[in-house]
Design a protein around this motif. Structure first.
Motif, PDB file in Angstrom:
ATOM      1  N   ALA A 151       0.965  -1.360   0.110  1.00 16.64           N
ATOM      2  CA  ALA A 151      -0.671  -0.311   0.068  1.00 16.64           C
ATOM      3  C   ALA A 151       0.913   1.648   0.344  1.00 16.64           C
ATOM      4  O   ALA A 151       0.664   2.318  -0.278  1.00 16.64           O
ATOM      5  CB  ALA A 151      -0.887   0.494   1.654  1.00 16.64           C
ATOM      6  N   VAL A 164      -3.182   7.394  -0.399  1.00 12.57           N
ATOM      7  CA  VAL A 164      -3.981   6.464  -0.625  1.00 12.57           C
ATOM      8  C   VAL A 164      -5.112   7.423  -1.829  1.00 12.57           C
ATOM      9  O   VAL A 164      -5.163   8.420  -1.384  1.00 12.57           O
ATOM     10  CB  VAL A 164      -4.946   7.105   0.491  1.00 12.57           C
ATOM     11  CG1 VAL A 164      -6.206   5.883   0.631  1.00 12.57           C
ATOM     12  CG2 VAL A 164      -4.269   5.858   1.460  1.00 12.57           C
ATOM     13  N   LEU A 176      -4.962  -0.059   3.301  1.00 10.79           N
ATOM     14  CA  LEU A 176      -5.015   1.302   2.890  1.00 10.79           C
ATOM     15  C   LEU A 176      -5.974   1.685   3.984  1.00 10.79           C
ATOM     16  O   LEU A 176      -5.554   3.156   4.159  1.00 10.79           O
ATOM     17  CB  LEU A 176      -5.502   0.753   2.327  1.00 10.79           C
ATOM     18  CG  LEU A 176      -5.581   2.070   0.996  1.00 10.79           C
ATOM     19  CD1 LEU A 176      -5.082   2.521   0.003  1.00 10.79           C
ATOM     20  CD2 LEU A 176      -7.398   2.301   0.612  1.00 10.79           C
ATOM     21  N   ARG A 236      -4.611   4.261   7.244  1.00 15.66           N
ATOM     22  CA  ARG A 236      -3.404   5.400   6.845  1.00 15.66           C
ATOM     23  C   ARG A 236      -3.968   6.523   6.751  1.00 15.66           C
ATOM     24  O   ARG A 236      -5.111   6.369   6.261  1.00 15.66           O
ATOM     25  CB  ARG A 236      -3.257   5.173   5.515  1.00 15.66           C
ATOM     26  CG  ARG A 236      -1.935   3.673   5.196  1.00 15.66           C
ATOM     27  CD  ARG A 236      -1.101   3.680   4.035  1.00 15.66           C
ATOM     28  NE  ARG A 236      -0.860   4.977   2.831  1.00 15.66           N
ATOM     29  CZ  ARG A 236      -0.263   4.981   2.114  1.00 15.66           C
ATOM     30  NH1 ARG A 236      -0.170   3.923   0.856  1.00 15.66           N
ATOM     31  NH2 ARG A 236       0.562   6.018   1.658  1.00 15.66           N
ATOM     32  N   ARG A 243      -5.752  10.140   5.957  1.00 17.77           N
ATOM     33  CA  ARG A 243      -5.787  10.771   4.589  1.00 17.77           C
ATOM     34  C   ARG A 243      -6.930  11.683   4.359  1.00 17.77           C
ATOM     35  O   ARG A 243      -7.145  12.068   5.647  1.00 17.77           O
ATOM     36  CB  ARG A 243      -6.601   9.440   3.731  1.00 17.77           C
ATOM     37  CG  ARG A 243      -7.687   8.926   4.298  1.00 17.77           C
ATOM     38  CD  ARG A 243      -8.191   7.610   3.342  1.00 17.77           C
ATOM     39  NE  ARG A 243      -9.178   7.083   4.529  1.00 17.77           N
ATOM     40  CZ  ARG A 243      -9.273   6.525   4.750  1.00 17.77           C
ATOM     41  NH1 ARG A 243      -7.821   6.014   5.344  1.00 17.77           N
ATOM     42  NH2 ARG A 243     -10.330   5.507   5.863  1.00 17.77           N
ATOM     43  N   CYS A 300     -12.270   7.480   0.471  1.00 15.45           N
ATOM     44  CA  CYS A 300     -11.933   6.671  -0.274  1.00 15.45           C
ATOM     45  C   CYS A 300     -12.815   5.821  -0.438  1.00 15.45           C
ATOM     46  O   CYS A 300     -13.322   4.882   1.231  1.00 15.45           O
ATOM     47  CB  CYS A 300     -10.328   6.329   0.410  1.00 15.45           C
ATOM     48  SG  CYS A 300      -9.772   4.460  -0.991  1.00 15.45           S
TER      49      CYS A 300
END
Length: 250
Positions: free
Chosen positions: A64, A70, A112, A115, A117, A121
């Motif tokens: 990732a 991302v 992912l 993480r 961001r 997403c």
């Protein structure tokens, strides 16, 4: 204005290549990952391509992070079918099928989603109608897809009320070029129409579905983009494309 970004995991051919090509044409910044070398993938120059074999356990370590920040959309489309062999399949082959079809998407999306961001997403996992119907010839593949469905559901549960969504694009038998070419050859050999051969093929290999035509890639793409546009509403959603069949239950 910055482009929306997308990762297409399993982009080197067939449906994944169609997704990557269509999204790049519509202005997305696309990174595609596939097992084949870039020269064999045939993707447009606008697509950033990363070669990686997800059947190798070490491939997932830090993947990732290696793919970059991302993105706004992640599509997991990679798939592995058991190798055809005499006798029971080796344990290593069974592990490889489950790794690519179920464990890799779970681990990759879990990494992912953990993480940081600054944007929403959407994660769309491509699954197969085969998860409902295990037969002697495809039991291992069907089981891996059933496992994927369960793991996708757990990922969606972690996203509830958050800044990400995990959904499923569930497809029946696809009109991929290799399959169509084979059916066309059979039609020519038998002196019948291609449509007749397709109907016979579907009735023999997909007895759970009541359809006369293979599912085209563009319909899959439109379903994918519909889920991406829905944002958080799509979390946990299953978008099923089985050719209008009434022969299976979700």
């Amino acid at each position: 204005m910055a482009k929306n970004r997308a990762w297409i995991i399993g982009a080197s051919q067939s449906l994944g290549a169609h997704f990557a090509t269509r999204m790049a044409a519509e202005g997305w910044a696309v990174t595609g990952l596939g097992r084949r070398p870039a020269a064999e993938a045939g993707l447009p120059a606008e697509v950033t391509y990363v070669q990686a074999d997800l059947s190798v356990p070490e491939t997932l370590d830090g993947l990732a992070e290696k793919l970059g920040d991302v993105p706004e959309l992640v599509v997991y489309n990679a798939v592995r079918y058991p190798a055809q062999s005499e006798g029971p399949p080796p344990l290593g082959e069974l592990e490889a099928v489950f790794r690519v079809n179920a464990l890799a998407p779970y681990r990759l999306l879990l990494d992912l989603l953990g993480r940081p961001r600054e944007h929403f997403c959407s994660c769309v996992v491509v699954n197969s109608d085969a998860m409902y119907h295990a037969r002697e010839q495809n039991g291992v593949y069907s089981a891996s897809k059933a496992a994927l469905r369960v793991l996708t559901g757990t990922l969606a549960a972690t996203c509830r009320g958050g800044d990400a969504a995990v959904s499923t694009l569930l497809v029946g038998p696809l009109a991929d070029p290799q399959k169509l070419a084979g059916l066309r050859r059979v039609a020519e050999q038998r002196g019948v129409t291609e449509a007749e051969v397709v109907r016979a093929f579907l009735r023999k290999t997909n007895t759970n579905l009541v359809i006369d035509a293979l599912i085209d890639f563009e319909s899959c793409y439109q379903g994918l983009m519909h889920m991406a546009r829905l944002g958080p509403v799509a979390n946990g959603m299953m978008y099923r494309l089985d050719g209008g069949s009434s022969g299976g239950l979700v």
